[in-house]
Design a protein around this motif. Structure first.
Motif, PDB file in Angstrom:
ATOM      1  N   UNK A  24      12.703  53.844  -6.008  1.00 22.63           N
ATOM      2  CA  UNK A  24      12.613  53.370  -4.623  1.00 22.63           C
ATOM      3  C   UNK A  24      13.706  52.397  -4.212  1.00 22.63           C
ATOM      4  N   UNK A  25      14.194  51.543  -5.107  1.00 25.41           N
ATOM      5  CA  UNK A  25      15.175  50.528  -4.722  1.00 25.41           C
ATOM      6  C   UNK A  25      16.460  51.174  -4.224  1.00 25.41           C
ATOM      7  N   UNK A  26      17.036  52.059  -5.028  1.00 22.13           N
ATOM      8  CA  UNK A  26      18.299  52.676  -4.633  1.00 22.13           C
ATOM      9  C   UNK A  26      18.104  53.716  -3.537  1.00 22.13           C
ATOM     10  N   UNK A  27      16.967  54.387  -3.529  1.00 22.81           N
ATOM     11  CA  UNK A  27      16.738  55.401  -2.499  1.00 22.81           C
ATOM     12  C   UNK A  27      16.742  54.772  -1.107  1.00 22.81           C
ATOM     13  N   UNK A  28      15.983  53.702  -0.925  1.00 21.06           N
ATOM     14  CA  UNK A  28      15.891  53.070   0.394  1.00 21.06           C
ATOM     15  C   UNK A  28      17.172  52.306   0.748  1.00 21.06           C
ATOM     16  N   UNK A  29      17.784  51.641  -0.232  1.00 19.27           N
ATOM     17  CA  UNK A  29      18.973  50.830   0.064  1.00 19.27           C
ATOM     18  C   UNK A  29      20.154  51.701   0.451  1.00 19.27           C
ATOM     19  N   UNK A  30      20.256  52.891  -0.123  1.00 16.91           N
ATOM     20  CA  UNK A  30      21.381  53.769   0.203  1.00 16.91           C
ATOM     21  C   UNK A  30      21.155  54.530   1.507  1.00 16.91           C
ATOM     22  N   UNK A  31      19.915  54.766   1.857  1.00 15.15           N
ATOM     23  CA  UNK A  31      19.650  55.422   3.137  1.00 15.15           C
ATOM     24  C   UNK A  31      20.033  54.513   4.295  1.00 15.15           C
ATOM     25  N   UNK A  32      19.761  53.209   4.163  1.00 19.10           N
ATOM     26  CA  UNK A  32      20.148  52.225   5.175  1.00 19.10           C
ATOM     27  C   UNK A  32      20.106  50.853   4.513  1.00 19.10           C
ATOM     28  N   UNK A  33      21.246  50.204   4.318  1.00 19.34           N
ATOM     29  CA  UNK A  33      21.271  48.924   3.593  1.00 19.34           C
ATOM     30  C   UNK A  33      20.370  47.842   4.184  1.00 19.34           C
ATOM     31  N   UNK A  34      20.102  47.903   5.486  1.00 16.95           N
ATOM     32  CA  UNK A  34      19.224  46.904   6.099  1.00 16.95           C
ATOM     33  C   UNK A  34      17.819  46.946   5.511  1.00 16.95           C
ATOM     34  N   UNK A  35      17.444  48.092   4.943  1.00 15.80           N
ATOM     35  CA  UNK A  35      16.103  48.271   4.373  1.00 15.80           C
ATOM     36  C   UNK A  35      16.134  48.154   2.848  1.00 15.80           C
ATOM     37  N   UNK A  36      17.133  47.431   2.343  1.00 17.10           N
ATOM     38  CA  UNK A  36      17.283  47.277   0.899  1.00 17.10           C
ATOM     39  C   UNK A  36      16.019  46.708   0.249  1.00 17.10           C
ATOM     40  N   UNK A  37      15.332  45.826   0.958  1.00 15.52           N
ATOM     41  CA  UNK A  37      14.168  45.168   0.373  1.00 15.52           C
ATOM     42  C   UNK A  37      12.920  46.017   0.328  1.00 15.52           C
ATOM     43  N   UNK A  38      12.899  47.176   1.013  1.00 15.01           N
ATOM     44  CA  UNK A  38      11.690  48.012   1.028  1.00 15.01           C
ATOM     45  C   UNK A  38      11.339  48.478  -0.378  1.00 15.01           C
ATOM     46  N   UNK A  39      12.357  48.918  -1.130  1.00 17.17           N
ATOM     47  CA  UNK A  39      12.103  49.373  -2.493  1.00 17.17           C
ATOM     48  C   UNK A  39      11.548  48.266  -3.368  1.00 17.17           C
ATOM     49  N   UNK A  40      12.089  47.053  -3.210  1.00 17.48           N
ATOM     50  CA  UNK A  40      11.575  45.918  -3.983  1.00 17.48           C
ATOM     51  C   UNK A  40      10.135  45.595  -3.583  1.00 17.48           C
ATOM     52  N   UNK A  41       9.820  45.724  -2.295  1.00 20.14           N
ATOM     53  CA  UNK A  41       8.448  45.457  -1.846  1.00 20.14           C
ATOM     54  C   UNK A  41       7.460  46.413  -2.490  1.00 20.14           C
ATOM     55  N   UNK A  42       7.839  47.697  -2.570  1.00 21.70           N
ATOM     56  CA  UNK A  42       6.939  48.668  -3.203  1.00 21.70           C
ATOM     57  C   UNK A  42       6.720  48.328  -4.670  1.00 21.70           C
ATOM     58  N   UNK A  43       7.754  47.827  -5.337  1.00 19.54           N
ATOM     59  CA  UNK A  43       7.622  47.502  -6.752  1.00 19.54           C
ATOM     60  C   UNK A  43       6.802  46.240  -6.969  1.00 19.54           C
ATOM     61  N   UNK A  44       6.893  45.289  -6.042  1.00 18.76           N
ATOM     62  CA  UNK A  44       6.034  44.100  -6.136  1.00 18.76           C
ATOM     63  C   UNK A  44       4.567  44.522  -6.028  1.00 18.76           C
ATOM     64  N   UNK A  45       4.287  45.444  -5.098  1.00 17.44           N
ATOM     65  CA  UNK A  45       2.918  45.944  -4.941  1.00 17.44           C
ATOM     66  C   UNK A  45       2.421  46.589  -6.227  1.00 17.44           C
ATOM     67  N   UNK A  46       3.197  47.522  -6.760  1.00 19.26           N
ATOM     68  CA  UNK A  46       2.725  48.259  -7.934  1.00 19.26           C
ATOM     69  C   UNK A  46       2.643  47.346  -9.158  1.00 19.26           C
ATOM     70  N   UNK A  47       3.541  46.338  -9.245  1.00 16.48           N
ATOM     71  CA  UNK A  47       3.481  45.402 -10.371  1.00 16.48           C
ATOM     72  C   UNK A  47       2.186  44.597 -10.327  1.00 16.48           C
ATOM     73  N   UNK A  48       1.831  44.098  -9.152  1.00 13.78           N
ATOM     74  CA  UNK A  48       0.591  43.339  -9.019  1.00 13.78           C
ATOM     75  C   UNK A  48      -0.626  44.217  -9.284  1.00 13.78           C
ATOM     76  N   UNK A  49      -0.568  45.462  -8.798  1.00 13.82           N
ATOM     77  CA  UNK A  49      -1.711  46.361  -8.965  1.00 13.82           C
ATOM     78  C   UNK A  49      -1.951  46.679 -10.432  1.00 13.82           C
TER      79      UNK A  49
END
Length: 564
Positions: A24-49
């Motif tokens: 998710x990190x590289x997929x979202x960041x390369x599609x649009x750099x402004x959304x670079x943090x979206x991939x990290x947000x998904x990983x924070x969610x799954x890490x906590x879960x």
């Protein structure tokens, strides 16, 4: 919720991971750099879960081992931890044979029990006759705490007397089960995602065998089972006017499909470039829906039987959350013929299901690390071990007496209101920023071509339905947000603040990385356009934007063979 929100985001994530062959990190960041943090947000969610979810898996292991004992301890009130309010259905049945009732952990005559309440009353098996001619049911005269509830709360959790300020002592048996669960998870994952695929055949199919067996056992329990099923399938249309029902449906879809937490993008990154993930998305979503409905028949047939045994309405027996699996169902199993067999099958099924869910979460974090530091691919086994050890250590506070409070706080705030905004960010990036038509062209590059109906459905869902639905549910949930509680215990304000911070932590990477990219950008418009590194997995030669290493295609992806 499945049609307007769940399936569109599910399919979008499958397409994104398969097209880029990255997490998710590289997929979202390369599609649009402004959304670079979206991939990290998904990983924070799954890490906590995966940290708190493995605690549930540990509970299922605990109950599985306890089910092998000749006597199911949760079915009786003669344990050291039981209180005078403990009520055992099996003990009560034995007392009824001598025309007495189970009260205060022993058999007492109806008259003696009523004498204690009304001084000179007489009674029968259901209640007491008062001196003024009235009649009062035993269920309204005194507090009955099911033996299975005391077993879960006071023995498994060890919660008695624990508070946030006094966290209690560690439950060593649960700690052992937590450790064993992480060891099993680590051993299953350590040889790579290809070996996991073979294990998942078992973890995905075995529960269906058990569910079918439990359904057959449930519907043959008698008249109460039929009442439970009828109660389950009889609609109450007035509930559709309640916005909370729609919010609950949205949360269920997010959780059951695993969307907006990075695992789907990670798993699909291992697929062949021309895999028909459109078929996969529809098949998995429909199967998920069918399984949820089917499991309802299994559960409510047993709850109907339990309601009849306890002389209670079904809506009083049903408990949400862990109580259903660890209180109501164990209570019902104890009253079945061959209770140990059904208990072992039920809890082992839950263990297998929970473990299978953990695979995707751990693999999502592992893939993100390997994408960031490709030189670690040769030591992937050590990366898996490191992830498991860290998550195991962070979960240890939740096996203390007050650990259920920490568990509740994380469950309440992690994959709930905040994850809806992550879903909004995903679809907005792909459909509004990158361009829905352009994204559909990328889907066509992978060999998936749609009829006019499906083309219109995906366009409408990604551009309008999914973001508006997620945003609407988010606004409702935040406007009606209540702080976490456990039973009658209210958390201190500082704990409530931590809970809100947990939820905000899953969103924090998005604004943080947006500001960073904004600071680094020479042309602000480029932040909302695909980076030079964006492209399909079949055309990857550019240097990595996050490191000095050359970008490496996911090793499981091989365009020239069927190995994936």
């Amino acid at each position: 919720m499945l049609i307007t929100m769940g399936l569109p985001i599910f399919y979008l994530e499958l397409c994104l991971g398969q097209y880029t062959a990255f997490g998710p990190i590289k997929s979202f960041s390369r599609m649009a750099p402004a959304f670079h943090g979206v991939g990290y947000s998904t990983l924070v969610v799954i890490a906590l879960v995966i940290i708190y979810y493995m605690v549930i898996v540990a509970w299922t292991l605990f109950y599985t081992f306890a089910s092998f004992l000749p006597r199911l301890a949760w079915a009786y009130c003669d344990n050291d931890f039981n209180t005078k309010y403990c009520y055992s259905g099996l003990d009560d049945i034995n007392c009824q044979k001598s025309n007495t009732m189970f009260f205060n952990k022993t058999c007492m005559t109806f008259d003696d029990v009523c004498m204690g309440f009304f001084n000179s009353s007489k009674g029968n098996s259901t209640g007491c006759f008062k001196n003024d001619g009235g009649f009062q049911l035993f269920t309204s005269l005194y507090t009955r705490i099911l033996s299975s509830e005391e077993y879960y709360s006071d023995y498994v959790l060890g919660i008695r007397g624990a508070t946030w300020e006094n966290f209690g002592s560690i439950r060593w048996e649960v700690f052992g089960c937590l450790t064993l669960a992480w060891v099993i998870c680590c051993l299953c994952l350590i040889r790579g995602v290809q070996s996991v695929g073979k294990i998942v055949y078992f973890t995905a199919l075995f529960p269906y065998v058990i569910l079918i067996a439990l359904l057959i056992r449930g519907v043959t329990l008698g008249e109460g089972a039929t009442d439970g099923i009828l109660w389950y399938i009889t609609p109450d249309w007035s509930t559709l006017k309640n916005a909370k029902v729609w919010g609950d449906a949205a949360s269920q879809i997010f959780y059951s499909l695993g969307i907006s937490c990075g695992s789907l993008i990670t798993l699909s990154s291992y697929s062949k470039f021309n895999n028909n993930c459109h078929r996969d998305a529809i098949f998995v979503s429909i199967t998920n829906l069918f399984t949820s409905v089917f499991a309802g028949f299994v559960i409510f047939s047993v709850l109907g039987f339990l309601a009849q045994q306890m002389h209670m309405p079904i809506n009083k027996v049903v408990q949400s959350g862990p109580g259903l699996a660890f209180i109501a169902y164990p209570e019902a199993v104890a009253r079945m013929p061959l209770p140990n067999l059904w208990a072992v099958l039920f809890f082992f099924m839950l263990f297998v299901l929970g473990l299978g869910s953990q695979f995707a979460g751990v693999q999502a974090i592992n893939t993100a690390i390997l994408d960031k530091w490709p030189n670690l691919r040769k030591r992937e086994g050590f990366v898996i071990i490191g992830i498991c050890i860290v998550c195991w250590l962070l979960a240890i506070p939740m096996v203390y007496g007050g650990g259920i409070y920490m568990f509740t706080l994380m469950d309440w705030n992690t994959a709930s209101w905040a994850i809806l905004l992550i879903g909004v960010a995903e679809v907005v990036e792909a459909s509004w920023c990158y361009g829905c038509n352009k994204f559909l062209d990328n889907v066509a590059e992978m060999g998936m071509h749609f009829s006019r109906f499906f083309h219109g459905y995906w366009w409408l869902s990604w551009v309008v339905l999914a973001p508006l639905t997620c945003l609407g549910i988010f606004i409702y949930q935040t406007s009606t947000y209540t702080v976490a509680t456990y039973g009658s215990y209210k958390f201190p304000k500082w704990a409530d603040a931590i809970g809100i911070l947990i939820g905000l932590s899953t969103l924090a990477p998005m604004p943080i990385f947006f500001v960073i990219k904004l600071w680094q950008a020479k042309n602000y418009r480029s932040l909302f356009q695909p980076s030079p590194l964006w492209g399909p997995a079949t055309k990857r030669n550019a240097p990595d934007d996050d490191s000095d290493n050359t970008a490496v295609v996911n090793p499981a992806y091989d365009n020239s063979s069927d190995k994936a």
